[in-house]
Write a protein that holds these residues in place. Sequence first.
Motif, short mmCIF file in Angstrom:
data_model
loop_
_atom_site.label_atom_id
_atom_site.label_comp_id
_atom_site.label_asym_id
_atom_site.label_seq_id
_atom_site.Cartn_x
_atom_site.Cartn_y
_atom_site.Cartn_z
N GLY A 218 -2.92 17.03 -12.89
CA GLY A 218 -2.99 15.96 -13.73
C GLY A 218 -4.59 14.77 -12.83
O GLY A 218 -5.17 14.38 -13.18
N LEU A 219 -4.04 14.89 -11.10
CA LEU A 219 -5.57 15.20 -10.19
C LEU A 219 -6.16 16.13 -10.01
O LEU A 219 -7.14 15.73 -9.45
N GLY A 220 -5.93 17.47 -10.29
CA GLY A 220 -6.57 18.67 -10.96
C GLY A 220 -6.63 18.36 -8.80
O GLY A 220 -7.54 18.77 -8.49
N ALA A 221 -5.42 18.16 -8.04
CA ALA A 221 -5.58 18.63 -7.02
C ALA A 221 -4.95 20.18 -6.19
O ALA A 221 -3.75 20.49 -6.71
N ASN A 222 -5.25 20.26 -4.99
CA ASN A 222 -4.89 20.82 -4.62
C ASN A 222 -3.80 21.08 -3.44
O ASN A 222 -4.26 19.97 -3.02
N LEU A 223 -2.84 21.41 -3.23
CA LEU A 223 -2.49 20.93 -2.02
C LEU A 223 -2.34 21.28 -0.55
O LEU A 223 -3.27 23.41 -0.44
N PRO A 224 -2.43 20.70 0.27
CA PRO A 224 -1.36 19.32 0.81
C PRO A 224 -2.60 18.12 0.08
O PRO A 224 -3.96 18.90 -0.10
N THR A 225 -2.75 17.54 -1.06
CA THR A 225 -3.79 16.59 -1.45
C THR A 225 -3.01 15.48 -0.72
O THR A 225 -1.51 15.15 -1.81
N THR A 226 -3.54 14.04 -0.58
CA THR A 226 -2.58 12.49 0.03
C THR A 226 -3.79 11.60 -0.71
O THR A 226 -4.64 11.71 -0.38
N PRO B 212 0.77 -1.24 0.05
CA PRO B 212 0.11 -0.45 0.30
C PRO B 212 1.40 1.14 0.25
O PRO B 212 2.16 1.39 0.17
N VAL B 213 0.27 2.50 -0.38
CA VAL B 213 1.33 4.18 -0.16
C VAL B 213 0.50 4.65 -0.22
O VAL B 213 -0.98 4.44 -1.03
N LEU B 214 0.53 5.66 0.64
CA LEU B 214 0.51 6.48 1.03
C LEU B 214 1.06 7.76 0.08
O LEU B 214 2.89 8.14 0.37
N MET B 215 0.46 8.07 -1.17
CA MET B 215 1.05 9.47 -2.17
C MET B 215 0.90 11.15 -1.79
O MET B 215 -0.27 11.03 -1.42
N ASN B 216 1.24 11.63 -0.77
CA ASN B 216 1.65 12.87 0.01
C ASN B 216 1.44 13.83 -0.79
O ASN B 216 3.10 14.45 -1.36
N LEU B 217 0.85 15.09 -1.89
CA LEU B 217 1.27 16.22 -2.97
C LEU B 217 1.86 17.62 -1.63
O LEU B 217 0.62 17.51 -0.96
N TRP B 218 2.24 17.94 -1.86
CA TRP B 218 2.76 18.87 -0.92
C TRP B 218 3.93 20.04 -2.09
O TRP B 218 4.45 19.94 -3.01
N ALA B 219 4.16 20.53 -1.49
CA ALA B 219 5.36 22.26 -1.99
C ALA B 219 6.02 22.93 -0.64
O ALA B 219 5.07 23.41 0.21
N THR B 220 7.41 23.57 -0.40
CA THR B 220 7.64 23.87 0.47
C THR B 220 6.67 25.40 0.71
O THR B 220 7.28 25.81 1.70
N TRP B 221 6.52 25.56 -0.35
CA TRP B 221 5.24 27.43 -0.38
C TRP B 221 3.93 27.06 0.64
O TRP B 221 3.32 27.86 0.72
N CYS B 222 3.52 25.99 0.97
CA CYS B 222 1.92 25.54 1.30
C CYS B 222 2.52 24.83 2.74
O CYS B 222 2.95 24.66 2.90
N ALA B 223 1.84 26.31 3.62
CA ALA B 223 1.88 26.08 4.83
C ALA B 223 0.82 24.89 5.39
O ALA B 223 1.46 24.49 6.13
N PRO B 224 0.45 24.80 5.36
CA PRO B 224 -0.67 23.13 5.67
C PRO B 224 0.04 22.12 5.38
O PRO B 224 0.40 21.50 6.82
N CYS B 225 0.46 22.35 4.24
CA CYS B 225 1.68 20.60 3.49
C CYS B 225 2.77 20.99 4.64
O CYS B 225 2.89 19.47 5.17
N VAL B 226 3.70 22.07 4.90
CA VAL B 226 4.66 22.23 5.78
C VAL B 226 4.50 21.24 7.80
O VAL B 226 5.00 20.50 8.03
N LYS B 227 3.54 21.65 7.99
CA LYS B 227 2.62 21.60 9.21
C LYS B 227 2.47 20.06 9.60
O LYS B 227 3.14 19.69 10.37
N GLU B 228 2.09 19.47 8.13
CA GLU B 228 1.58 18.32 8.13
C GLU B 228 2.55 16.51 7.82
O GLU B 228 2.93 15.86 8.15
N MET B 229 3.91 18.08 7.60
CA MET B 229 5.09 16.73 6.84
C MET B 229 5.24 16.01 8.79
O MET B 229 5.92 15.14 8.14
N PRO B 230 5.85 16.69 9.34
CA PRO B 230 6.19 15.73 10.73
C PRO B 230 5.48 14.08 10.85
O PRO B 230 5.97 13.66 11.46
N THR B 231 3.95 14.61 10.62
CA THR B 231 3.13 13.98 10.60
C THR B 231 3.52 12.86 10.18
O THR B 231 3.25 11.14 10.43
#
Length: 198
Positions: free
Chosen positions: A157-165, A86-105
């Motif tokens: 390709g997925l039409g995803a806002n960041l973060p999307t997992t 199983p794979v959990l794929m997280n799409l994120w960016a360094t400029w995205c505050a919610p992305c950075v906040k969830e990275m340690p989790t």
Amino acid sequence: MEPVLRSAIALLLGLGLFVGGCDRQEPAAGQAGNAAAPAPPLPPQAEAPVPAGQIDRSHKGEAAPDFAFADPLGKTTTLAAYRGTPVLMNLWATWCAPCVKEMPTLEALAAREGSGLKVLTISQDLDGPAKVVPYFNRAGFTRLEPWSDPELRFSVGLGANLPTTVLYDAEGKEVWRVTGALDWAGEEAARLLGEATG
């Protein structure tokens, strides 16, 4: 496609994501207590957008995309390389505050799950490794790998806002996706991940 044209397209797509912004969990400054009229109801055929942090199962059973993503040295792979796990794929960016906040989790989740779940964090930064590797070094991540998709294949390709997992089962089929940040080390995440890791 010529490199200059490809770079221009990637830049325009990146700007579109930037303007669209990453999903915010909290109201922006000056919006608190705003007594604006409620939005009109959606037409009967339209689906309501998925709120940030909510599970979206509308893509359940779809095959994982075959987009390539790269390690810091430019070696590419696809999600198919992880078939059987199983794979959990997280799409994120360094400029995205919610992305950075969830990275340690996500780092904590990768440590807890070990080989039972592959946690892939794929950056959508246009500068790729030049931005991602220093961020990983500062954060001290040891379980997550600094994968990059500077051409934004996944988010576009997925039409995803960041973060999307997105959670994929061992056969590479989507189970669900989450738009917005989530505490991946928490109990709710463990329950949801059980749908693919059993």
